[in-house]
Scaffold this motif. Sequence first.
Motif, PDB file in Angstrom:
ATOM      1  N   LYS A  45     -41.543 -19.163 128.409  1.00 46.55           N
ATOM      2  CA  LYS A  45     -42.877 -19.137 129.017  1.00 46.55           C
ATOM      3  C   LYS A  45     -42.842 -18.048 130.089  1.00 46.55           C
ATOM      4  O   LYS A  45     -42.299 -18.240 131.172  1.00 46.55           O
ATOM      5  N   HIS A  46     -43.403 -16.904 129.788  1.00 47.90           N
ATOM      6  CA  HIS A  46     -43.194 -15.712 130.610  1.00 47.90           C
ATOM      7  C   HIS A  46     -43.740 -15.832 132.028  1.00 47.90           C
ATOM      8  O   HIS A  46     -43.213 -15.194 132.948  1.00 47.90           O
ATOM      9  N   ASP A  47     -44.770 -16.643 132.238  1.00 44.94           N
ATOM     10  CA  ASP A  47     -45.275 -16.808 133.610  1.00 44.94           C
ATOM     11  C   ASP A  47     -44.587 -17.954 134.342  1.00 44.94           C
ATOM     12  O   ASP A  47     -44.921 -18.265 135.494  1.00 44.94           O
ATOM     13  N   GLY A  48     -43.608 -18.582 133.683  1.00 44.02           N
ATOM     14  CA  GLY A  48     -42.776 -19.588 134.337  1.00 44.02           C
ATOM     15  C   GLY A  48     -43.386 -20.978 134.375  1.00 44.02           C
ATOM     16  O   GLY A  48     -44.580 -21.180 134.115  1.00 44.02           O
ATOM     17  N   HIS A  49     -42.536 -21.952 134.707  1.00 45.46           N
ATOM     18  CA  HIS A  49     -42.962 -23.344 134.794  1.00 45.46           C
ATOM     19  C   HIS A  49     -43.199 -23.793 136.232  1.00 45.46           C
ATOM     20  O   HIS A  49     -43.633 -24.918 136.472  1.00 45.46           O
ATOM     21  N   GLY A  50     -42.883 -22.925 137.186  1.00 47.47           N
ATOM     22  CA  GLY A  50     -43.079 -23.282 138.590  1.00 47.47           C
ATOM     23  C   GLY A  50     -42.104 -24.351 139.039  1.00 47.47           C
ATOM     24  O   GLY A  50     -40.951 -24.406 138.612  1.00 47.47           O
ATOM     25  N   ALA A  51     -42.597 -25.256 139.921  1.00 44.30           N
ATOM     26  CA  ALA A  51     -41.743 -26.310 140.476  1.00 44.30           C
ATOM     27  C   ALA A  51     -41.454 -27.368 139.409  1.00 44.30           C
ATOM     28  O   ALA A  51     -42.360 -27.824 138.696  1.00 44.30           O
ATOM     29  N   GLU A  52     -40.179 -27.762 139.309  1.00 45.95           N
ATOM     30  CA  GLU A  52     -39.755 -28.745 138.315  1.00 45.95           C
ATOM     31  C   GLU A  52     -38.655 -29.625 138.905  1.00 45.95           C
ATOM     32  O   GLU A  52     -37.919 -29.204 139.800  1.00 45.95           O
ATOM     33  N   ASN A  53     -38.569 -30.862 138.350  1.00 47.22           N
ATOM     34  CA  ASN A  53     -37.382 -31.663 138.644  1.00 47.22           C
ATOM     35  C   ASN A  53     -36.447 -31.585 137.440  1.00 47.22           C
ATOM     36  O   ASN A  53     -36.727 -30.870 136.461  1.00 47.22           O
ATOM     37  N   LEU A  54     -35.338 -32.329 137.476  1.00 45.28           N
ATOM     38  CA  LEU A  54     -34.333 -32.211 136.417  1.00 45.28           C
ATOM     39  C   LEU A  54     -34.894 -32.571 135.040  1.00 45.28           C
ATOM     40  O   LEU A  54     -34.658 -31.857 134.063  1.00 45.28           O
ATOM     41  N   VAL A  55     -35.657 -33.661 134.971  1.00 41.10           N
ATOM     42  CA  VAL A  55     -36.208 -34.081 133.683  1.00 41.10           C
ATOM     43  C   VAL A  55     -37.174 -33.047 133.149  1.00 41.10           C
ATOM     44  O   VAL A  55     -37.242 -32.796 131.942  1.00 41.10           O
ATOM     45  N   ASP A  56     -37.913 -32.390 134.065  1.00 42.58           N
ATOM     46  CA  ASP A  56     -38.847 -31.353 133.647  1.00 42.58           C
ATOM     47  C   ASP A  56     -38.136 -30.203 132.951  1.00 42.58           C
ATOM     48  O   ASP A  56     -38.678 -29.593 132.016  1.00 42.58           O
ATOM     49  N   LEU A  57     -36.922 -29.888 133.412  1.00 47.95           N
ATOM     50  CA  LEU A  57     -36.167 -28.806 132.767  1.00 47.95           C
ATOM     51  C   LEU A  57     -35.984 -29.089 131.284  1.00 47.95           C
ATOM     52  O   LEU A  57     -36.121 -28.202 130.434  1.00 47.95           O
ATOM     53  N   LEU A  58     -35.675 -30.336 130.960  1.00 49.38           N
ATOM     54  CA  LEU A  58     -35.454 -30.729 129.565  1.00 49.38           C
ATOM     55  C   LEU A  58     -36.776 -30.817 128.809  1.00 49.38           C
ATOM     56  O   LEU A  58     -36.902 -30.322 127.686  1.00 49.38           O
ATOM     57  N   LYS A  59     -37.787 -31.414 129.451  1.00 54.40           N
ATOM     58  CA  LYS A  59     -39.099 -31.554 128.814  1.00 54.40           C
ATOM     59  C   LYS A  59     -39.724 -30.197 128.525  1.00 54.40           C
ATOM     60  O   LYS A  59     -40.357 -29.997 127.489  1.00 54.40           O
ATOM     61  N   ASN A  60     -39.540 -29.245 129.454  1.00 58.91           N
ATOM     62  CA  ASN A  60     -40.121 -27.902 129.297  1.00 58.91           C
ATOM     63  C   ASN A  60     -39.189 -26.933 128.586  1.00 58.91           C
ATOM     64  O   ASN A  60     -39.575 -25.802 128.292  1.00 58.91           O
ATOM     65  N   SER A  61     -37.936 -27.360 128.348  1.00 60.37           N
ATOM     66  CA  SER A  61     -36.910 -26.492 127.756  1.00 60.37           C
ATOM     67  C   SER A  61     -36.827 -25.171 128.530  1.00 60.37           C
ATOM     68  O   SER A  61     -36.852 -24.085 127.958  1.00 60.37           O
ATOM     69  N   CYS A  62     -36.665 -25.304 129.835  1.00 65.63           N
ATOM     70  CA  CYS A  62     -36.743 -24.170 130.756  1.00 65.63           C
ATOM     71  C   CYS A  62     -35.405 -23.424 130.859  1.00 65.63           C
ATOM     72  O   CYS A  62     -34.434 -23.942 131.435  1.00 65.63           O
TER      73      CYS A  62
END
Length: 604
Positions: free
Chosen positions: A363-380
Amino acid sequence: MMKQKNTINNTRRSFVVIGIITFMFFVLFFRLGYLMIVKKSFLVAKAESQTSYQQTIAPKRGSILDTNGDLLATSGDVYKVSLDLEEVHNYALIKGGKDTERIKETLDDISSNFAQILGKDKDEVRKFLEQTNKEGAYLRGIPLARKVEKDKIDKIKKLRDSKKYNFVLIENDTNRYYPNNNFLAQVLGGVDLDGKGVFGLEQYYNKDLTGVPGISITEVDRKSQKLPYSDQVFTQAINGKDLTTTIDSRIQYVAEKIAEKAMVDKKPKSVRIIVTNPKTGEILAMVNKPDFNPNEPNKGVTDSKQFAQITRNGVVSDAFEPGSTFKIVTMSAALEEGKTFRDDQFFDPGYAIVDGHRIDCWKHDGHGAENLVDLLKNSCNPGFIELGRRVGKEKMNEYISKFGFGKTTGIDFPGETTGIVKSTEKVSNMDLATISFGQTDAASMVQLIGAINAILNNGVYTTPHFLKNLSEVDANGNRKIVSTYEEKNSRQVISQKTANTMAGFLEETVSKGSGKLAYLDGYGVAGKTGTAEKANIGGKGYDPKNVVASFIGGAPYNDPKISLLIAIDSPEGVEHMGGEVAAPLAHDLFQQIFNAIGFDPSKK
């Protein structure tokens, strides 16, 4: 004086005669001793070979069964017909005498008789009768026909007896049959003309399936006819053991249909699926498309390279950069080492800088602020680069090894790849970054399913395997199990706490994140999608349009019944990411499997 001279001559003559007789006696004595002592074994063997007929009794190859006892591969009783060509021509000489035309007619008659029964061309059989070795001697005991059915054998036996064909040899042969045709083709494998397993489970368990040949030795006369009242040496063949696999045909059927539909809809190079029981490592289904019919393995095949490709079990033998499905390993390592926690905070601007090089997030514009679970959910990707940096290359490779990568899993199947894991001393900061989100290192589908099974199984690794048991039938027709599968590689990869935390994270990834198209209400599906870009030819860079789209997961996440991995190589169309292509297939596969086995999570 004259008389005395004659007496001396007669005496000398007598001595000469006696000397000659004595010499001949000693020559005959030593010759007899040589034959009786030195050449005894050779002469006895030669005599026995001329007065006895030995026949090998082929054992029946064991069957391959699914976990419920349904037949996957079996052997039918057929026969091999061989001819002793030296005796064929001796027979013709006896029949024809010195008349060359009668000799030719006899040979033509033999050719015609066998051609008619076996459905062969008469001229081909006639040509067969003239085969010789390098010294010009006619060949002995060579096969004229293989896989001959009993009705034809009965006709050949009748012909042999009526015509006194003492040159015919009939032996047991086996014909391997796969009743479900393409079903499980690359897994079952195949056998050669002699019934020897040459690939797949047929090869891996060949020794168990083959059995032990028997032998029959009978005294015969000079025409090779069995002597009446003669003693017979007979050893019964021991049939091969039956192989009962962990494959569940109900689940295999569902997986085959899902893969076939994907081949039509997405027109990829291949679709591969593996389904297992994560608690035991039992392989419930394995699919490779495109496939072939093991009853006709050479049909449509032009060369050995194409044959090797179509019969290859890529789930076991091929390695690829797994992409985001590998992130389950990175996050597990970071949690286990205490380098992160659930509410750990991250920020993704759309990229990460490693040693001056920019690595973009999908996601070229980024996911912004995330917690640990968000990293997995967003595949960041930038978030996982940070986790990898915290773990470090030494610990990262330690967990990669614990999860089973870079070495064979021990699956009971030939040709398993070890994959590719870069050695710790050669891992740069850039390598560590890309390894953390699933590039650089390469893994097989078997290795990946073993990794998620460890997470779903309270952190305990189980080896993916096909063997359930080997059994045999005794003389009374009773089946006896002679061996069962034994787990040899079980180990605690991560703690139960870390494993259960990860399983929960993966459930959220499906219910709320990038794997949402695999979501199945009420079933607690846990999983991770992957979109692995394939390296350009020559190894320089990656092609974003040439990918392996995948989904790995299991359900229910807190008491798993099945786990699965789907990999789709180079799907066509705008939609090509794992969340778009593989996740919907996983949804259908989970649903149809649970329907097939009658599992309803609402009923306890």
